[in-house]
Design an enzyme around this catalytic site. Sequence first.
Site, PDB file in Angstrom:
ATOM      1  N   HIS A 165       1.190   3.815   7.555  1.00 37.02           N
ATOM      2  CA  HIS A 165       0.742   4.492   6.332  1.00 37.02           C
ATOM      3  C   HIS A 165       1.007   5.984   6.438  1.00 37.02           C
ATOM      4  O   HIS A 165       0.282   6.687   7.146  1.00 37.02           O
ATOM      5  CB  HIS A 165      -0.742   4.218   6.085  1.00 37.02           C
ATOM      6  CG  HIS A 165      -1.028   2.773   5.825  1.00 37.02           C
ATOM      7  ND1 HIS A 165      -1.408   1.911   6.829  1.00 37.02           N
ATOM      8  CD2 HIS A 165      -0.988   2.052   4.676  1.00 37.02           C
ATOM      9  CE1 HIS A 165      -1.588   0.699   6.309  1.00 37.02           C
ATOM     10  NE2 HIS A 165      -1.323   0.765   5.005  1.00 37.02           N
ATOM     11  N   SER A 220       0.810  -1.226   0.000  1.00 34.90           N
ATOM     12  CA  SER A 220       0.000   0.000   0.000  1.00 34.90           C
ATOM     13  C   SER A 220       0.837   1.268   0.000  1.00 34.90           C
ATOM     14  O   SER A 220       0.397   2.308  -0.501  1.00 34.90           O
ATOM     15  CB  SER A 220      -0.940   0.009   1.220  1.00 34.90           C
ATOM     16  OG  SER A 220      -0.195  -0.053   2.425  1.00 34.90           O
ATOM     17  N   ASP A 271      -0.984   5.432  12.025  1.00 33.52           N
ATOM     18  CA  ASP A 271      -0.907   4.046  12.496  1.00 33.52           C
ATOM     19  C   ASP A 271       0.525   3.508  12.517  1.00 33.52           C
ATOM     20  O   ASP A 271       0.729   2.301  12.585  1.00 33.52           O
ATOM     21  CB  ASP A 271      -1.780   3.140  11.631  1.00 33.52           C
ATOM     22  CG  ASP A 271      -1.385   3.184  10.160  1.00 33.52           C
ATOM     23  OD1 ASP A 271      -0.407   3.897   9.816  1.00 33.52           O
ATOM     24  OD2 ASP A 271      -2.047   2.512   9.338  1.00 33.52           O
TER      25      ASP A 271
END
Length: 206
Positions: free
Chosen positions: A188, A15, A185
Site C-alpha cells: 500500500h 485498495s 507493507d
Amino acid sequence: MIFRQGQRIVFIGDSITDCGRRDHAAPYGDGYMSLVRAFVTAAHPELGLTWVNRGISGDTVRDLARRWESDVVAERPDWLSVKIGINDVWRLFSDRPDEAVPIEEYTTTLRALLARAVEATGCRLILADPYVIEPDRAEPQRALTARYAEVVARLAADFDALHVRTQDAFDEALKTTTSQDWAPDRIHPNLPGHAIIARRYLSVLG
C-alpha cells in the site's frame, strides 16, 4: 495524449485504486487514480473528460467478476483501466490462503472480464501489473507476483491494450531506495509511492 473530447475513463481494481474513494476521499480517492486525473485534466482541460473510480479494497478477480456488470459495463467507458492481482497472490502468504486465486483461474477470469467489457462497450483497455515493492526477485511473494504480471502482459498484447508496468517502475526506484520509502507493507503506497504508479501511467498515456 490518447484521450479524446468528452471521453469517459473508468478505473477498477483493489485498495490501490480505491484509496478512500468511498469515504474520506470521495469520489476519486487520494491515490494514483486521482493523480492521473489531476495531471491529465491540468494538461488538457479542453477535453472535458469524465473520470470514474470503481476500486474496492481487498478485491481479487473473483470480486471483480461479481460486480463487473454494474461497475464496468453499466458505466459505458470509452477507456477502462484494470489493476488487479495483488490480493490474488497476497492471500496465499496471509492468514487467508483459501482466498488466494490460482494463476489459471486468474487468467481465465480476467480474460473473460476484459472480453465482456470490450464486447459490450467497445472500450479500449489499460492494464496495469500487480506488484510487490521488494528488491529481491527471488522472494516468494515477489516471484509469484511476477508470474501474474506476465499474465497481464499477455492479455495486454492479446487485447491491444496499453500496458502499465508498475513493477518495473518500483524496481527502478528501488535501485537507490528501500521498500519502506514507498510503502510500509511493500503493497500500500504512501503518496510518493502512488506518484510512482501515476508517473508510469502518464508515460503510457502520452
